[in-house]
Design an enzyme around this catalytic site. Structure first.
Site, PDB file in Angstrom:
ATOM      1  N   ASP A   1       0.860  -1.185   0.000  1.00 53.28           N
ATOM      2  CA  ASP A   1       0.000   0.000   0.000  1.00 53.28           C
ATOM      3  C   ASP A   1       0.896   1.236   0.000  1.00 53.28           C
ATOM      4  O   ASP A   1       1.537   1.548   1.007  1.00 53.28           O
ATOM      5  CB  ASP A   1      -0.900   0.015   1.242  1.00 53.28           C
ATOM      6  CG  ASP A   1      -1.942  -1.097   1.243  1.00 53.28           C
ATOM      7  OD1 ASP A   1      -1.795  -2.060   0.465  1.00 53.28           O
ATOM      8  OD2 ASP A   1      -2.893  -1.016   2.047  1.00 53.28           O
TER       9      ASP A   1
ATOM     10  N   LYS B   1      -6.942   3.498  -2.500  1.00 53.74           N
ATOM     11  CA  LYS B   1      -7.223   3.403  -1.062  1.00 53.74           C
ATOM     12  C   LYS B   1      -7.393   4.809  -0.500  1.00 53.74           C
ATOM     13  O   LYS B   1      -6.668   5.728  -0.881  1.00 53.74           O
ATOM     14  CB  LYS B   1      -6.068   2.659  -0.382  1.00 53.74           C
ATOM     15  CG  LYS B   1      -6.124   2.597   1.136  1.00 53.74           C
ATOM     16  CD  LYS B   1      -4.927   1.796   1.680  1.00 53.74           C
ATOM     17  CE  LYS B   1      -4.799   1.919   3.190  1.00 53.74           C
ATOM     18  NZ  LYS B   1      -3.646   1.170   3.721  1.00 53.74           N
TER      19      LYS B   1
ATOM     20  N   LYS C   1     -10.206   0.397  -1.556  1.00 53.17           N
ATOM     21  CA  LYS C   1     -10.008   0.065  -0.142  1.00 53.17           C
ATOM     22  C   LYS C   1     -10.358   1.255   0.745  1.00 53.17           C
ATOM     23  O   LYS C   1      -9.867   2.359   0.547  1.00 53.17           O
ATOM     24  CB  LYS C   1      -8.559  -0.372   0.106  1.00 53.17           C
ATOM     25  CG  LYS C   1      -8.256  -0.706   1.568  1.00 53.17           C
ATOM     26  CD  LYS C   1      -6.849  -1.276   1.744  1.00 53.17           C
ATOM     27  CE  LYS C   1      -6.471  -1.390   3.214  1.00 53.17           C
ATOM     28  NZ  LYS C   1      -5.112  -1.957   3.402  1.00 53.17           N
TER      29      LYS C   1
END
Length: 224
Positions: free
Chosen positions: A92, A155, A184
């Protein structure tokens, strides 16, 4: 959605700097018990988590350029390769927020692509855009650049800034990236109601430290 299905959408997370070996061992034990999608941890803990989760379905997720996104793209690429070599299955990464605000879109895309290329399809790539710091226009642009760079997910948040995921941001992100890219939600998802709200608006993954409370229908006071 039953508890098992919900658990498979959650990255069980501990990113606080004081996380010690016992915390990581506990996180991994819980992840195995609930069969969460992954554990999301800082790079220094990847090797331990990979060892503890070996042979299970639970993936090892770590963070790149975290939490500010202000490292150079070369450093982010190195971090990515190093994390994968140590056992990370998912990364991430945080975008360069300042360059996005400068409208230096070529740099932002290259920064994301540096991580995507370093992952070389050996790891799932998620792009943290830090929604709480962006205008609506910037959120859309960041998602477009992540998609163009070939990332697997967008995300919302690091959980270390001024706000986390909102259903409205998830809806905007989903509308921007279309049906085939992951979205996300992270930061502030503390209950099953929070989880259901972001899923309803298009989230396919949730990052939370309150994972067990979410699955058990309770409310956590966790800040991530």
């Amino acid at each position: 959605m039953d508890k098992q299905q919900l658990a498979k959408m959650i990255d069980h997370t501990i990113l606080k700097p004081e996380a010690d070996k016992a915390s990581i061992e506990k996180l991994c034990k819980e992840a195995l018990e609930y069969n969460f999608a992954s554990v999301c941890i800082n790079p220094t803990n990847v090797e331990l988590a990979a060892k503890l989760l070996k042979g299970s379905e639970v993936k090892v997720c770590t963070v790149i350029g975290f939490p500010l996104g202000a490292n150079t793209m070369e450093v982010k690429a190195f971090e990515t390769k190093d994390a994968i070599a140590k056992g990370a299955d998912e990364v991430d990464m945080v975008i360069n927020i300042g360059r996005l605000k400068d409208k230096d879109y070529e740099y932002v895309e290259k920064d994301i692509k540096a991580v995507v290329d370093a992952a070389d399809k050996k790891a799932v790539t998620k792009v943290i855009i830090e929604t709480c710091l962006l205008t609506e226009e910037e959120k859309v642009k960041a998602c477009e650049l992540a998609k163009k760079a070939g990332a697997d997910f967008v995300k919302t948040s690091t959980g270390f800034s001024t706000g986390g995921a909102t259903p409205e941001d998830i809806k905007l992100m989903r509308e921007t990236v279309g049906p085939d890219m992951g979205v996300k939600a992270s930061g502030g998802v503390r209950s099953i109601e929070d989880a259901e709200a972001v899923i309803k608006n298009g989230a396919t993954r949730i990052g939370a430290s309150a994972s067990i409370a979410i699955c058990e229908g309770k409310v956590s006071d966790s800040t991530y």
